[in-house]
Design an enzyme around this catalytic site. Structure first.
Site: not given
Ligand code: ARG
Length: 460
Positions: A25, A112, A158, A279, A285, A292, A319, A324, A327
């Site tokens: 990641s 975690n 409307h 345009s 235009k 938009e 977990y 992951q 994010k």
């Molecule tokens: N890169 C992982 C995440 O974004 C970090 C946590 C990883 N934990 C694990 N038990 N592999 O969630």
């Protein structure tokens, strides 16, 4: 193949290179580094306070972590894919800087609870930023409103002309939506600002840690009560994405109106050159690309909300690596919402001009004062339904005669109903029609002035 260093001696060979890339990641979670460092510094201080490590060791850890922050800020910390994620990248660099004592940073902690801490610290800061952007957007709406209390614009239901309203009243509706957005974020903040640090991998830890202390250092309001919940909860992130989606709903509705208003069919606004595009083929235009794009970007934020809901729905405690995947959607939503709020604020501040003479024409050229004729009769003691039917009839005959209500003679009015007198003309003039809607929260000028005053005091 050389053995990778992150795992214990249980592993005999390194990850398949394609799998290493798939698993990593670091390509996106470096966004969290400042929060990761802040969290680790608090953790190190807690480890020494509880005598799990010595004060001197904690000091070395803190100074190493601070050095990484400087390196990062100067563009000199660029971990590659082999680091897997930001947490390993920082730990690895820390050991390079401070030596073996660096290996103590991960005592009584897991990635975690660490990643859960990072994402909460990140989102907490971003919520505050987005609230600032909302305030600026509200200020831009307010400044147009102050200039346009007595500018009239057709009000629609409307998408049919319904009743004329004050342009300020129309814009202040968006102010109110943004106010709810602001306070919704305030609410999400409360459930974001809870510390999972010390929940460990899932079950807590054998060390005598002090969770309250790290929470205080990191300015969390509370700590998670249950370690399993602490490491696997992403409710706050879903709530955030929901709040972000509603901000986008509101921006998208305003965008849609601006696009319509800028069209030749409406012609209610002119787009200024700094905020419009041309345009490549049609030289006449001027395109409303900003609204938009905002309308278009709404889709990705909704998508991220849906994405995270789906990620969470089948997860067993606690977990799972699926998390992951939370994010990128969060990061993209934060960036998108900020960019859209900023663009719409600029568009309001400098990119549009209301065509007041065209608007004045628009509110005078239709039957949107028909309700006021009925209300006039009601004020002369004609029952509303009877008045309503009568006005329906006169609208029909006027359309056939290609006349507007204001063009009827007093004779014609009185043939319709003897209660009509010469003051009917004043009663159905657009300004009067708007000004008369003086009920609380209505478009009457007096009400709009009061609404502006309340909005101003909110921003102060
Ligand atoms: N890169 C992982 C995440 O974004 C970090 C946590 C990883 N934990 C694990 N038990 N592999 O969630």
């Amino acid at each position: 193949m050389s053995k990778q260093t992150t795992w214990s001696d249980r592993f005999e060979s390194a990850l398949n290179p394609a799998i290493a890339i798939f698993n990593a990641s670091i390509g996106f979670d470096l966004e969290l580094i400042e929060y990761d460092l802040t969290g680790s510094i608090a953790h190190a201080k807690m480890l020494s306070k509880t005598k799990i490590i010595s004060d001197a060791e904690a000091q070395q850890l803190v100074s190493g972590l601070s050095q990484i922050r400087t390196e990062y800020q100067q563009g000199n910390f660029n971990p590659g894919i082999e680091a897997e994620d930001v947490h390993f990248a920082v730990e690895r660099r820390l050991i390079e800087i401070v030596g073996d004592v660096g290996k103590k940073i991960h005592t009584a902690r897991s990635r975690n609870d660490q990643v859960g801490t990072d994402i909460r610290l990140y989102l907490r800061a971003e919520i505050r930023e987005i609230q600032q952007y909302l305030r600026q957007f509200q200020a831009a709406l307010l400044s147009h409103s102050e200039q346009h209390v007595e500018t009239l614009i057709p009000g629609y239901t409307h998408l049919q002309r319904a009743q004329p309203i004050s342009l300020a009243h129309h814009l202040l509706a968006y102010f109110q939506m943004s106010q709810r957005d602001w306070s919704r974020l305030e609410d999400v903040y409360k459930r974001t600002n809870i510390s999972p640090l010390g929940c460990g991998a899932l079950a807590g830890t054998t060390f005598p840690i002090d969770r309250q202390y790290t929470a205080e250092l990191l300015e969390f309001d509370q700590i998670y009560e249950n370690s399993l919940d602490g490491v696997s909860d992403r409710d706050f992130a879903i709530e955030f994405l929901c709040a972000a989606s509603l901000i986008m709903v509101h921006l998208s509705r305003l965008s849609e109106e601006m696009i319509l208003w800028a069209s030749q069919e409406f012609s209610f606004i002119t787009l200024k050159d700094t905020c419009a595009t041309g345009s490549s083929i049609m030289p006449q235009k001027k395109n409303p690309d900003i609204p938009e794009l905002v309308r278009g970007k709404t889709g990705r934020v909704f998508g991220h909300l849906q994405g995270l809901l789906v990620i969470m729905k089948g997860l067993p405690l606690a977990y799972n690596k699926d998390l992951q995947e939370d994010k990128e959607g969060i990061f993209d939503s934060v960036k998108t919402v900020k960019a859209c709020l900023e663009a719409m604020t600029i568009l309001l501040d400098e990119g549009i001009e209301f065509k007041t003479s065209r608007l004045a024409e628009a509110v005078a050229e239709d039957f949107s004062n028909a309700t006021d004729v009925a209300d006039y009769l009601v004020s002369k003691d004609v029952p509303f339904r009877e008045a309503y039917n009568l006005v329906g009839k006169v609208v029909k005959t006027s359309i056939a005669a290609q006349k507007l209500l204001k063009d009827l003679t007093l004779d014609e009015w009185q043939q319709l109903h003897p209660a009509f007198e010469a003051d009917i003309y004043e009663a159905i003039a657009p300004k009067q029609v708007v000004s008369a809607r003086n009920s609380y929260g209505g478009t009457g000028f007096e009400q709009v002035h009061q609404a502006i005053a309340r909005a101003k005091s909110l921003l102060d």
